[in-house]
Design a protein around this motif. Structure first.
Motif, PDB file in Angstrom:
ATOM      1  N   ILE A 119      -5.679   4.068  12.862  1.00  0.00           N
ATOM      2  CA  ILE A 119      -7.034   3.607  13.133  1.00  0.00           C
ATOM      3  C   ILE A 119      -6.995   2.305  13.939  1.00  0.00           C
ATOM      4  CG2 ILE A 119      -9.154   2.754  12.067  1.00  0.00           C
ATOM      5  CD1 ILE A 119      -8.816   5.772  11.935  1.00  0.00           C
ATOM      6  N   GLY A 120      -6.043   1.441  13.650  1.00  0.00           N
ATOM      7  CA  GLY A 120      -5.911   0.215  14.427  1.00  0.00           C
ATOM      8  C   GLY A 120      -5.627   0.510  15.885  1.00  0.00           C
ATOM      9  N   ARG A 121      -4.762   1.513  16.157  1.00  0.00           N
ATOM     10  CA  ARG A 121      -4.482   1.902  17.540  1.00  0.00           C
ATOM     11  C   ARG A 121      -5.735   2.464  18.216  1.00  0.00           C
ATOM     12  NH1 ARG A 121      -1.763   0.993  22.125  1.00  0.00           N
ATOM     13  NH2 ARG A 121      -1.536   2.915  23.358  1.00  0.00           N
ATOM     14  N   CYS A 122      -6.540   3.231  17.465  1.00  0.00           N
ATOM     15  CA  CYS A 122      -7.765   3.798  18.034  1.00  0.00           C
ATOM     16  C   CYS A 122      -8.771   2.697  18.381  1.00  0.00           C
ATOM     17  CB  CYS A 122      -8.386   4.779  17.034  1.00  0.00           C
ATOM     18  SG  CYS A 122      -7.400   6.270  16.769  1.00  0.00           S
ATOM     19  N   LYS A 123      -8.907   1.694  17.526  1.00  0.00           N
ATOM     20  CA  LYS A 123      -9.845   0.612  17.797  1.00  0.00           C
ATOM     21  C   LYS A 123      -9.461  -0.135  19.071  1.00  0.00           C
ATOM     22  CE  LYS A 123     -10.776  -1.881  14.132  1.00  0.00           C
ATOM     23  NZ  LYS A 123     -10.540  -2.587  12.854  1.00  0.00           N
ATOM     24  N   LYS A 124      -8.167  -0.309  19.269  1.00  0.00           N
ATOM     25  CA  LYS A 124      -7.714  -0.994  20.479  1.00  0.00           C
ATOM     26  C   LYS A 124      -8.033  -0.158  21.720  1.00  0.00           C
ATOM     27  CE  LYS A 124      -3.653  -3.175  22.517  1.00  0.00           C
ATOM     28  NZ  LYS A 124      -2.216  -3.509  22.331  1.00  0.00           N
ATOM     29  N   LEU A 125      -7.838   1.168  21.632  1.00  0.00           N
ATOM     30  CA  LEU A 125      -8.145   2.030  22.771  1.00  0.00           C
ATOM     31  C   LEU A 125      -9.642   2.082  23.041  1.00  0.00           C
ATOM     32  CD1 LEU A 125      -5.659   4.981  22.067  1.00  0.00           C
ATOM     33  CD2 LEU A 125      -5.440   3.171  23.787  1.00  0.00           C
ATOM     34  N   SER A 180       0.854  -1.191   0.000  1.00  0.00           N
ATOM     35  CA  SER A 180       0.000   0.000   0.000  1.00  0.00           C
ATOM     36  C   SER A 180       0.888   1.238   0.000  1.00  0.00           C
ATOM     37  CB  SER A 180      -0.918  -0.005   1.225  1.00  0.00           C
ATOM     38  OG  SER A 180      -0.154   0.042   2.425  1.00  0.00           O
ATOM     39  N   ASN A 181       0.288   2.383  -0.305  1.00  0.00           N
ATOM     40  CA  ASN A 181       1.082   3.606  -0.304  1.00  0.00           C
ATOM     41  C   ASN A 181       1.295   4.111   1.126  1.00  0.00           C
ATOM     42  OD1 ASN A 181      -1.252   5.124   0.460  1.00  0.00           O
ATOM     43  ND2 ASN A 181      -1.867   5.199  -1.699  1.00  0.00           N
ATOM     44  N   TYR A 182       2.121   5.133   1.247  1.00  0.00           N
ATOM     45  CA  TYR A 182       2.537   5.607   2.572  1.00  0.00           C
ATOM     46  C   TYR A 182       1.357   6.126   3.383  1.00  0.00           C
ATOM     47  CZ  TYR A 182       4.888   8.485   6.090  1.00  0.00           C
ATOM     48  OH  TYR A 182       5.297   9.043   7.258  1.00  0.00           O
ATOM     49  N   ILE A 183       0.475   6.945   2.792  1.00  0.00           N
ATOM     50  CA  ILE A 183      -0.647   7.565   3.527  1.00  0.00           C
ATOM     51  C   ILE A 183      -1.615   6.497   4.020  1.00  0.00           C
ATOM     52  CG2 ILE A 183      -2.591   9.159   3.344  1.00  0.00           C
ATOM     53  CD1 ILE A 183       0.134  10.508   3.426  1.00  0.00           C
ATOM     54  N   ASP A 184      -1.982   5.542   3.137  1.00  0.00           N
ATOM     55  CA  ASP A 184      -2.918   4.490   3.538  1.00  0.00           C
ATOM     56  C   ASP A 184      -2.332   3.637   4.657  1.00  0.00           C
ATOM     57  OD1 ASP A 184      -4.633   5.434   1.648  1.00  0.00           O
ATOM     58  OD2 ASP A 184      -4.130   3.920   0.129  1.00  0.00           O
ATOM     59  N   TYR A 185      -1.036   3.334   4.579  1.00  0.00           N
ATOM     60  CA  TYR A 185      -0.396   2.506   5.610  1.00  0.00           C
ATOM     61  C   TYR A 185      -0.414   3.223   6.960  1.00  0.00           C
ATOM     62  CZ  TYR A 185       2.990  -0.630   7.788  1.00  0.00           C
ATOM     63  OH  TYR A 185       3.612  -1.525   8.613  1.00  0.00           O
ATOM     64  N   LEU A 186      -0.080   4.526   6.968  1.00  0.00           N
ATOM     65  CA  LEU A 186      -0.040   5.290   8.206  1.00  0.00           C
ATOM     66  C   LEU A 186      -1.441   5.442   8.787  1.00  0.00           C
ATOM     67  CD1 LEU A 186       1.685   6.861  10.202  1.00  0.00           C
ATOM     68  CD2 LEU A 186       1.413   8.898   8.771  1.00  0.00           C
ATOM     69  N   THR A 187      -2.444   5.647   7.895  1.00  0.00           N
ATOM     70  CA  THR A 187      -3.830   5.792   8.358  1.00  0.00           C
ATOM     71  C   THR A 187      -4.319   4.486   9.004  1.00  0.00           C
ATOM     72  OG1 THR A 187      -4.278   7.405   6.628  1.00  0.00           O
ATOM     73  CG2 THR A 187      -6.175   6.339   7.659  1.00  0.00           C
ATOM     74  N   ALA A 188      -4.044   3.356   8.344  1.00  0.00           N
ATOM     75  CA  ALA A 188      -4.453   2.062   8.894  1.00  0.00           C
ATOM     76  C   ALA A 188      -3.784   1.805  10.236  1.00  0.00           C
ATOM     77  CB  ALA A 188      -4.113   0.943   7.897  1.00  0.00           C
ATOM     78  N   ARG A 193     -14.730  11.443  10.961  1.00  0.00           N
ATOM     79  CA  ARG A 193     -14.983  11.227   9.533  1.00  0.00           C
ATOM     80  C   ARG A 193     -14.135  10.064   8.988  1.00  0.00           C
ATOM     81  NH1 ARG A 193     -14.459  16.875   9.363  1.00  0.00           N
ATOM     82  NH2 ARG A 193     -12.429  16.616   8.307  1.00  0.00           N
ATOM     83  N   MET A 194     -12.854  10.050   9.358  1.00  0.00           N
ATOM     84  CA  MET A 194     -11.965   9.005   8.846  1.00  0.00           C
ATOM     85  C   MET A 194     -12.380   7.629   9.365  1.00  0.00           C
ATOM     86  SD  MET A 194      -9.472   8.264   6.906  1.00  0.00           S
ATOM     87  CE  MET A 194      -8.901   9.937   6.567  1.00  0.00           C
ATOM     88  N   PHE A 195     -12.760   7.553  10.677  1.00  0.00           N
ATOM     89  CA  PHE A 195     -13.150   6.269  11.265  1.00  0.00           C
ATOM     90  C   PHE A 195     -14.416   5.745  10.597  1.00  0.00           C
ATOM     91  CE2 PHE A 195     -14.729   3.222  14.266  1.00  0.00           C
ATOM     92  CZ  PHE A 195     -13.593   2.688  14.855  1.00  0.00           C
TER      93      PHE A 195
END
Length: 780
Positions: free
Chosen positions: A724-730, A713-721, A754-756
């Protein structure tokens, strides 16, 4: 003395003597041999028949034991399944939170494993939660899709209990693939799980002797267990499968047969029995040599009796034959002169004298024929040695005398050399097989030889083994020097046209001479081969006069130094197509300057040397990438500009570009690994890809392409994922507010919402509420 006497006596015997003694021996020994063989065969057949009958009884007892073992295993498993702990609620329980119940299940599974010797490992499979419970592994999830599909397939079908022989143990556990699968609840309409009991083949009670090879085959003819002796005969099992494939097996059927395998004849017994609603088979095999061993003492007696009879027959036959042969010996002595005769063989007394006469006549004719046939070959070998410089120690007079002795008189003759180089054998235009090249070379030698014989008194041709051929022409002593030279030039032109017309190949012909001395021939050949490299560098046929060419051996060529530097610089940048264009301009510039073949070859070698120097300066080892000696040898065989350009691109440019590409990919991998490590540790910070590219000293586009290749995946999508994964865990593990969670990963709350919702299809609050209710329902 006795030894010599006996040797002489036996040597004097002919075919009549030996035929009579052989007949006496056969008439004496054949009857006892036949009787002994029949007795041994009948005895062995009786032992084999009795053994197989007794073995069938033991085989049925072994089948009952094996059947009883599996029946006891099934009854034991059914008894354990009645344990109240295996209730449908285990399909819905939370194995992590309800630790005590999970441990109780594992203890029960351990009890199942240790309660029956035939059980190797026991697994409890819960398909709804995709988990496995095993005493050693504990609670494990089937994360591998392939394993998940295999274990989920166990729940298909309507059988409550069944046998499988291809269920691989999960998580890399070793052992057999044979297992009994029992669905939970047993004979229930809806199954919530399965108890899988892997069988330990070593615990099967085969009840066989140490010499017997035994196999237990399930309903699919897969080996479940085998005896220790079976492992010593690797060829036996395939032969058994082949035999059983031709036999119809039913419940309680039995068969006996014999198989040849591993240099042994095996006595086989097979009994079929029903298990798991399939027909299983128990097969045993015993080497016949083990069965017939008790009969060996009788065999030894027969062999001793046969040997004694043979000795007696030999003595009586020898005495009778000597008496019978005395008249023949007296006749043979009349034709012997008392000398050792090594050539004639007196084994056939009546043909002895005729054979002696034919022998001497044939020897005389053979020697004369060999002498006549070997003279031309010896002469050609001598000329080859001389022309190639291997007879330089001989003088002119000595060589003339040796040739005269070989039926070639060269006194007062003129000598010339013609060298022909075919330009279609290097394979750059139309690839040729090795046999095709040999045929074309052979055809060219014949053409040159036949055309030369029309002008010269004698022609000697030889293959120089480098794609060229040479012909030594001997003109008669009546020829004048100038006439011989004109005839040589005319002959070279005719050869050139004939070769191109017949073989459809361009060629270069070099003529040299004539010379009046035989000793000048090696020099003429050397100069002619040297003149080949001064041909114009085209694919057209050419006729060269060695003397005229070598007088102008120092051509003035303006070497394109600017193109040399431009080529090296362009290639170092990894621009393969541009470098190939510069190479073509380089070779074309040399051709336009009128450079001969050897100059173009040297120019390409100079380009290679410049590339070597550039590689050494950049820290690369050119000698690990190129074989300079082999490259130079390959280049010498190329005869036109297009072939040189294609060869240089394939053998020099392409390997160098590949080396640069590999070096670049390795460096970019290290940079991407550093980027991944940084964003995993500092994902809450706003770090752009441009910042990483600037620190690494590479372009953003190259870094972005390498990042996509390594991560998918590209850099932005990888960083976003990652964020968001860290947020789901929290959201699931903490009571933090939404704005606190957003700021912890570097997002503003509105942008985070919006992103979530865009990625998960729901708001963060809905996500927390949904998974909290799910967790609460499982706890109840």
């Amino acid at each position: 003395m006795l030894r010599d006497y006996l040797a002489k006596r036996f040597a004097s015997k002919g075919t009549v003597y030996w035929r009579s003694i052989a007949l006496a021996i056969l008439l004496t020994c054949i009857p006892i041999t036949i009787v002994s063989c029949i007795g041994g065969y009948v005895g062995n057949r009786y032992l084999i028949q009795q053994y197989q009958q007794n073995n069938e009884i033991m085989l049925r007892e072994s089948v009952r034991r094996i059947d009883g073992q599996f029946a006891q295993l099934v009854q034991y498993a059914l008894h354990m399944m009645a344990n109240p702990i295996f209730k449908p609620a285990i399909a819905e329980m939370n194995y992590v939170d309800e630790f005590e119940k999970t441990q109780e299940l594992l203890d029960t599974m351990s009890l199942i494993e240790n309660g029956e010797s035939l059980i190797d490992q026991a697994y409890l499979y819960i398909p709804k939660q995709n988990v496995l419970l095993q005493p050693v592994l504990g609670l494990r999830t089937l994360d591998d899709p392939a394993d998940r599909a295999v274990w989920n397939s166990l729940m298909n079908g309507d059988k409550g209990i069944f046998w499988t022989n291809h269920l691989t143990r999960p998580f890399g556990r070793s052992g057999s693939k044979h297992a009994i699968v029992m669905k939970l609840p047993f004979n229930g309409q809806t199954s919530y799980g399965a108890l899988v009991l892997y069988v330990n083949p070593a615990m099967l009670q085969l009840n066989v002797t140490p010499d017997q090879a035994a196999y237990v085959l399930d309903g699919s003819d897969v080996v479940i267990g085998q005896s220790d002796a079976a492992k010593s005969y690797p060829e036996l099992l395939p032969r058994i499968m082949e035999q059983l494939g031709t036999t119809k097996r039913t419940y309680d059927s039995q068969s006996r047969f014999q198989i040849r395998a591993d240099h042994e004849q095996f006595l086989m017994n097979a009994v079929s029995f029903e298990k798991m609603n399939r027909i299983w088979t128990f097969v045993t095999g015993t080497p016949s040599s083990k069965v017939t061993a008790p009969n060996s003492a009788y065999t030894h007696v027969v062999v001793v009796y046969w040997i004694l009879s043979l000795i007696a027959a030999l003595g009586l036959s020898w005495f009778a034959s000597n008496r019978f042969y005395q008249p023949f010996r007296k006749v043979m002595d009349l034709f012997r002169d008392g000398k050792a005769d090594e050539d004639a063989d007196p084994s056939d007394e009546m043909a002895y004298i005729e054979a002696k006469w034919q022998q001497y006549r044939f020897a005389n004719e053979s020697l004369q024929s060999r002498l006549d046939q070997s003279t031309p070959k010896v002469r050609e070998a001598l000329i080859n040695q001389f022309v190639l410089g291997q007879a330089a120690h001989l003088s002119e007079t000595e060589m003339i005398e040796k040739l005269r002795a070989l039926q070639l008189d060269v006194t007062g003759c003129l000598f010339s050399v013609v060298v022909c180089q075919l330009h279609g054998l290097d394979g750059h235009k139309a690839p040729l097989m090795e046999k095709d090249s040999q045929l074309i070379t052979y055809a060219a030698i014949n053409i040159v030889s036949e055309m030369s014989e029309a002008s010269a008194a004698y022609v000697h041709t030889l293959d120089l083994l480098d794609g060229s051929i040479a012909a030594v022409l001997i003109f008669p002593e009546t020829s004048a020097m100038d006439d011989a030279r004109d005839e040589l030039i005319r002959l070279g032109g005719d050869m050139l046209r004939t070769l191109e017309h017949v073989l459809r190949m361009p060629s270069t012909i070099v003529v040299n001479g004539p010379a009046s001395l035989w000793m000048d021939i090696p020099y003429l050949l050397e100069q002619s081969r040297k003149a080949l490299s001064y041909r114009t560098f085209t694919s057209e046929s050419q006729l060269l006069d060695a003397t005229a060419v070598l007088e102008q051996a120092n051509p003035e060529v303006d070497f394109p130094y600017d193109l040399e530097q431009e080529f090296t610089h362009t290639l170092n940048l990894g621009l393969e197509r541009e470098a190939a264009d510069i190479l073509e301009r380089f070779v074309t510039a040399l051709k336009n300057e009128g450079a001969p073949e050897w100059v173009v070859h040297q120019g390409l070698m100079r380009l290679k040397s410049s590339l070597y120097r550039s590689m050494l300066q950049s820290g690369h080892n050119p000698y690990a990438l190129f074989d300079g000696v082999q490259l130079e040898e390959e280049l010498r065989t190329l005869r036109d500009a297009e072939a040189c350009i294609q060869w240089f691109g394939k053998r020099v440019i392409r390997p160098y570009i590949d080396m640069l590409s590999k070096s670049y990919q390795h460096a970019m991998k290290d940079i991407v690994d550093q980027v991944l490590a940084t964003i995993h540790d500092n994902y809450m910070c706003d770090i752009s890809l441009e910042t990483f590219a600037m620190e690494a000293g590479v372009s953003v586009s190259h870094l972005s392409k390498a990042f996509r290749q390594m991560t998918g995946s590209n850099y932005i999508d990888y960083l976003t994922a990652l964020k968001i994964g860290r947020c789901k865990k929290l959201l699931l593990t903490t009571d933090l507010k939404m704005n606190e969670i957003a700021k912890s990963v570097g997002y503003q709350p509105p942008y985070f919402n919006r992103m979530f919702k865009k990625l998960e299809g729901m708001t963060p609050g809905q996500y927390r509420l949904q998974f909290s209710e799910t967790k609460l329902g499982k706890a109840e």
